[in-house]
Scaffold this active site. Structure first.
Site, PDB file in Angstrom:
ATOM      1  N   HIS A   1       3.587  -2.524   3.083  1.00  0.00           N
ATOM      2  CA  HIS A   1       3.609  -1.144   2.629  1.00  0.00           C
ATOM      3  C   HIS A   1       4.857  -0.830   1.804  1.00  0.00           C
ATOM      4  O   HIS A   1       5.954  -1.324   2.108  1.00  0.00           O
ATOM      5  CB  HIS A   1       3.488  -0.189   3.819  1.00  0.00           C
ATOM      6  CG  HIS A   1       2.125  -0.197   4.438  1.00  0.00           C
ATOM      7  ND1 HIS A   1       1.710  -1.198   5.287  1.00  0.00           N
ATOM      8  CD2 HIS A   1       1.063   0.633   4.276  1.00  0.00           C
ATOM      9  CE1 HIS A   1       0.451  -0.969   5.653  1.00  0.00           C
ATOM     10  NE2 HIS A   1       0.036   0.125   5.057  1.00  0.00           N
TER      11      HIS A   1
ATOM     12  N   HIS B   1      -6.063   2.770  -4.120  1.00  0.00           N
ATOM     13  CA  HIS B   1      -6.039   2.870  -2.645  1.00  0.00           C
ATOM     14  C   HIS B   1      -6.509   4.249  -2.179  1.00  0.00           C
ATOM     15  O   HIS B   1      -6.039   4.755  -1.161  1.00  0.00           O
ATOM     16  CB  HIS B   1      -4.627   2.577  -2.138  1.00  0.00           C
ATOM     17  CG  HIS B   1      -4.520   2.369  -0.657  1.00  0.00           C
ATOM     18  ND1 HIS B   1      -5.426   1.626   0.073  1.00  0.00           N
ATOM     19  CD2 HIS B   1      -3.596   2.818   0.253  1.00  0.00           C
ATOM     20  CE1 HIS B   1      -5.065   1.625   1.353  1.00  0.00           C
ATOM     21  NE2 HIS B   1      -3.964   2.348   1.486  1.00  0.00           N
TER      22      HIS B   1
ATOM     23  N   HIS C   1      -5.958   8.951   1.046  1.00  0.00           N
ATOM     24  CA  HIS C   1      -5.916   8.048   2.202  1.00  0.00           C
ATOM     25  C   HIS C   1      -6.727   8.544   3.407  1.00  0.00           C
ATOM     26  O   HIS C   1      -6.250   8.522   4.558  1.00  0.00           O
ATOM     27  CB  HIS C   1      -4.465   7.794   2.634  1.00  0.00           C
ATOM     28  CG  HIS C   1      -4.250   6.475   3.321  1.00  0.00           C
ATOM     29  ND1 HIS C   1      -4.455   6.296   4.677  1.00  0.00           N
ATOM     30  CD2 HIS C   1      -3.849   5.273   2.853  1.00  0.00           C
ATOM     31  CE1 HIS C   1      -4.177   5.045   5.007  1.00  0.00           C
ATOM     32  NE2 HIS C   1      -3.811   4.391   3.910  1.00  0.00           N
TER      33      HIS C   1
ATOM     34  N   ASP D   1       0.815  -1.213   0.000  1.00  0.00           N
ATOM     35  CA  ASP D   1       0.000   0.000   0.000  1.00  0.00           C
ATOM     36  C   ASP D   1       0.853   1.269   0.000  1.00  0.00           C
ATOM     37  O   ASP D   1       2.021   1.257   0.368  1.00  0.00           O
ATOM     38  CB  ASP D   1      -0.886   0.026   1.247  1.00  0.00           C
ATOM     39  CG  ASP D   1      -2.026  -0.975   1.182  1.00  0.00           C
ATOM     40  OD1 ASP D   1      -2.044  -1.823   0.272  1.00  0.00           O
ATOM     41  OD2 ASP D   1      -2.902  -0.918   2.065  1.00  0.00           O
TER      42      ASP D   1
END
Length: 229
Positions: free
Chosen positions: A191, A98, A102, A48
């Protein structure tokens, strides 16, 4: 006389060369099926929050260890680093959505959620990452509205089965141990920016290989890891 004495030797060398070539061809022909047979299952490696200043090193590590992964990119970073999105694709990775900034999507209005998802779709497409088919909500937070907006853009929501905890400062050893819990079809959260995750890549690759598991793609139909097409 000298030419005659070399003829048997030349014939022997030629025969040995033919045999060696045939043996090499046999080994090459059998290598691919043997490698394919070694994959008794597939897992989804996901990263991510990219692309970032760590992306190039991450892609190098994945390629060097024969791994492919799904990169859940933030739209704002895809828009500002289009060359890195193209590098992800060139390295054989799959690019997914994504959100743009965020946020906690479940705290936003439907229009705001739509903006987060749609702008990311556009940013990734414009950067050369193709049109994403997968979407991961930030923090794994979702509800009926988030799901319906994602579906409107043809996106399948993907969470995870194993959390590496790299976002929480997990050590390289702990990240490797998390990957060791993966079973066929499961997905692990990692990540793009984590130095400890980068260091764990070779050991993750070794651990998966020792268990006959390969890094696969994530099916939009089932939401599980499957063999790459």
């Amino acid at each position: 006389m000298r030419a005659d004495s070399r003829s048997p030797l030349r014939a022997l060398v030629t025969a040995l060369t033919v045999l060696a070539t045939a043996a090499t061809a046999t080994l090459v022909a059998t290598a691919a099926p043997a490698q394919a047979a070694a994959c008794n299952g597939y897992v989804g490696l996901t990263f991510d929050d990219g692309p970032s200043g760590s992306t190039t090193r991450l892609l190098d590590a994945l390629r060097q260890n024969g791994l492919r992964a799904t990169m859940f990119n933030q739209g704002q970073y895809a828009a500002s680093n289009p060359s890195l999105v193209r590098a992800q694709v060139a390295a054989g990775m799959w690019v997914a959505n994504h959100s743009y900034t965020h946020p906690h999507l479940t705290r936003l209005s439907q229009a705001q959620i739509d903006s987060e998802i749609s702008r990311t779709q556009q940013a990734i497409t414009n950067a050369g990452g193709g049109t994403p088919k997968l979407f991961r909500p930030p923090y794994g937070e979702t509800n009926a509205t988030v799901k319906s907006v994602a579906a409107r853009y043809g996106l399948t929501e993907i969470i995870w089965h194993v959390d590496s905890q790299d976002w929480n400062g997990a050590s390289t050893d702990a990240i490797v141990q998390s990957a060791a819990r993966l079973t066929n079809g499961q997905i692990i959260l990692m990540h793009d920016w984590s130095a400890n995750t980068l260091a764990a890549i070779p050991r993750i690759a070794q651990g998966l290989a020792s268990r006959g598991l390969c890094a696969g793609t994530i099916s939009p139909q089932t939401g599980r890891a499957v063999a790459p097409t």
